[in-house]
Design an enzyme around this catalytic site. Structure first.
Site, PDB file in Angstrom:
ATOM      1  N   ASP A  53      87.184  22.429   7.440  1.00  0.00           N
ATOM      2  CA  ASP A  53      86.458  23.294   6.508  1.00  0.00           C
ATOM      3  C   ASP A  53      86.395  24.721   7.051  1.00  0.00           C
ATOM      4  O   ASP A  53      85.881  25.625   6.387  1.00  0.00           O
ATOM      5  CB  ASP A  53      85.060  22.736   6.181  1.00  0.00           C
ATOM      6  CG  ASP A  53      84.193  22.580   7.410  1.00  0.00           C
ATOM      7  OD1 ASP A  53      84.673  22.824   8.531  1.00  0.00           O
ATOM      8  OD2 ASP A  53      83.014  22.197   7.244  1.00  0.00           O
ATOM      9  N   SER A  54      86.989  24.944   8.245  1.00  0.00           N
ATOM     10  CA  SER A  54      87.188  26.310   8.731  1.00  0.00           C
ATOM     11  C   SER A  54      88.108  27.075   7.784  1.00  0.00           C
ATOM     12  O   SER A  54      88.229  28.301   7.887  1.00  0.00           O
ATOM     13  CB  SER A  54      87.755  26.307  10.158  1.00  0.00           C
ATOM     14  OG  SER A  54      88.875  25.456  10.252  1.00  0.00           O
ATOM     15  N   ASP A  92      88.127  17.355   6.596  1.00  0.00           N
ATOM     16  CA  ASP A  92      86.665  17.550   6.648  1.00  0.00           C
ATOM     17  C   ASP A  92      86.031  17.296   5.293  1.00  0.00           C
ATOM     18  O   ASP A  92      86.511  17.815   4.271  1.00  0.00           O
ATOM     19  CB  ASP A  92      86.349  19.004   7.038  1.00  0.00           C
ATOM     20  CG  ASP A  92      86.144  19.189   8.523  1.00  0.00           C
ATOM     21  OD1 ASP A  92      85.743  18.221   9.200  1.00  0.00           O
ATOM     22  OD2 ASP A  92      86.385  20.312   9.005  1.00  0.00           O
ATOM     23  N   LYS A 122      86.522  13.602   8.367  1.00  0.00           N
ATOM     24  CA  LYS A 122      85.638  14.000   9.478  1.00  0.00           C
ATOM     25  C   LYS A 122      84.323  14.486   8.888  1.00  0.00           C
ATOM     26  O   LYS A 122      84.329  15.194   7.870  1.00  0.00           O
ATOM     27  CB  LYS A 122      86.290  15.112  10.318  1.00  0.00           C
ATOM     28  CG  LYS A 122      85.380  15.637  11.437  1.00  0.00           C
ATOM     29  CD  LYS A 122      86.126  16.455  12.467  1.00  0.00           C
ATOM     30  CE  LYS A 122      86.326  17.906  12.114  1.00  0.00           C
ATOM     31  NZ  LYS A 122      85.092  18.673  11.864  1.00  0.00           N
ATOM     32  N   GLU A 124      80.164  15.914  10.132  1.00  0.00           N
ATOM     33  CA  GLU A 124      79.367  16.471  11.229  1.00  0.00           C
ATOM     34  C   GLU A 124      78.004  15.791  11.315  1.00  0.00           C
ATOM     35  O   GLU A 124      77.337  15.628  10.279  1.00  0.00           O
ATOM     36  CB  GLU A 124      79.164  17.984  11.012  1.00  0.00           C
ATOM     37  CG  GLU A 124      80.461  18.775  11.017  1.00  0.00           C
ATOM     38  CD  GLU A 124      80.237  20.279  10.823  1.00  0.00           C
ATOM     39  OE1 GLU A 124      79.079  20.728  10.749  1.00  0.00           O
ATOM     40  OE2 GLU A 124      81.249  20.995  10.744  1.00  0.00           O
ATOM     41  N   GLU A 191      82.248  19.772  20.083  1.00  0.00           N
ATOM     42  CA  GLU A 191      82.496  21.214  19.970  1.00  0.00           C
ATOM     43  C   GLU A 191      81.500  22.014  20.796  1.00  0.00           C
ATOM     44  O   GLU A 191      80.286  21.847  20.682  1.00  0.00           O
ATOM     45  CB  GLU A 191      82.431  21.651  18.492  1.00  0.00           C
ATOM     46  CG  GLU A 191      82.689  23.156  18.333  1.00  0.00           C
ATOM     47  CD  GLU A 191      83.005  23.597  16.912  1.00  0.00           C
ATOM     48  OE1 GLU A 191      83.163  22.736  16.019  1.00  0.00           O
ATOM     49  OE2 GLU A 191      83.098  24.826  16.708  1.00  0.00           O
TER      50      GLU A 191
HETATM   51  O1  KIV Z   1      86.874  22.992  10.611  1.00  0.00           O
HETATM   52  C1  KIV Z   1      87.377  23.019  11.755  1.00  0.00           C
HETATM   53  O2  KIV Z   1      88.349  23.734  12.025  1.00  0.00           O
HETATM   54  C2  KIV Z   1      86.770  22.172  12.778  1.00  0.00           C
HETATM   55  C3  KIV Z   1      87.280  22.324  14.181  1.00  0.00           C
HETATM   56  C4  KIV Z   1      86.772  23.565  14.772  1.00  0.00           C
HETATM   57  C5  KIV Z   1      86.961  21.141  15.009  1.00  0.00           C
HETATM   58  O3  KIV Z   1      85.904  21.413  12.496  1.00  0.00           O
END
Ligand code: KIV
Length: 273
Positions: A53-54, A92, A122, A124, A191
């Site tokens: 989600d980055s 994510d 994934k 969090e 992280e």
């Molecule tokens: O969204 C992302 O890029 C991440 C990584 C930084 C682990 O969750």
């Protein structure tokens, strides 16, 4: 021959993640959000691709990961999946699609798996999202956990600095890691936490840990591809190793193109019909 060229083209699975930990082989993971980048990353021998989600920051230019939607994550993941033949593809679940509502969490995870063909999702958090974790896992959807600095909770933390430096937070993180493992997660991202803590968690868990800013004692590493390639600039955390400086290279190439067009140097005779 480069190390990447020697890698057998066997598809990486959540099962092979566990095998890699058992035989002590480090796991290399990078982000991708689009077809062209994913094709290069997969072809170069990466073990796993995170459609993170980055993308909210890197692709869309937001300050945080919070605004990206499930539909947008699905679009990115579909583009990545079309390019990948070997790497494990993990996607994510974005903010607001799983926290505090396990039925919504399952529906979100099912959309990702059904509409993108991803291998895993994934999410969090630890104990506070356990109900969502269990419900998603009960549908046979593999989960990679994510502890330590969890960017979707940035407004709770108020800062992106190192997490779990104090004992109470460190102990909660260790407990959460065990909770995620016991629930059935196949791996967990750690992280921006102290290296010694990440090493301890890695030793205590039988599932692989993937670190970002967590030292070299984890079972694998993940970075944002745009950061390690130097496409993003103005972001230089200590943990980031830049392998290229593409921001400058691309900028210089574009300046040359502008000059060539203005000077009627491009296209030349060989570049026309
Ligand atoms: O969204 C992302 O890029 C991440 C990584 C930084 C682990 O969750």
């Amino acid at each position: 021959m480069s190390a990447a060229n020697q890698i057998a083209p066997k598809k990486v699975t959540t099962y092979s993640f566990g095998e890699m930990k058992q035989r002590g082989e480090k796991i290399a993971m990078l982000t991708s959000y689009d077809y062209s980048m994913a094709r290069i990353v997969d072809g170069a021998g990466i073990d796993a691709i995170l459609v993170g989600d980055s993308a909210s920051n890197v692709m869309a230019g937001f300050d945080t990961t919070l605004p990206i939607t499930l539909d947008q994550m699905i679009y990115h993941a579909q583009s990545v999946k079309r390019a990948v033949s070997r790497a494990l593809v993990v996607v994510d679940l974005p903010f607001g699609t799983y926290q505090g509502n396990s039925k919504l969490a399952l529906a979100s995870a099912i959309r990702i798996m059904k509409e993108t063909g991803a291998d895993a999702i994934k999410i969090e958090g630890g104990e506070e999202i356990l109900e969502s974790v269990e419900r998603i896992l009960s549908a046979g959807i593999p989960i990679m956990g994510h502890l330590g600095l969890t960017p979707q909770s940035i407004h709770k933390f108020g800062t992106y600095t190192v997490r779990a430096k104090e004992e109470a937070e460190a102990e909660k993180l260790v407990k959460d890691a065990h909770i995620l493992e016991k629930a059935g997660c196949f791996a967990v991202v750690l992280e921006k936490i102290p290296a010694a803590l990440a090493t301890r968690v890695t030793k205590e868990l039988s599932i692989p840990t993937i670190g970002i800013g967590a030292g070299n004692g984890t079972d694998g590493q993940v970075l944002v591809a745009h950061d390690m390639l130097g496409i993003t600039n103005g972001f230089s955390p200590r943990f980031l190793r830049r392998y290229l400086h593409l921001y400058d290279d691309i900028s210089n190439a574009i300046s040359s193109y502008v000059d060539d067009v203005k000077n009627v140097d491009f296209p030349n005779e060989k570049e026309q019909y």
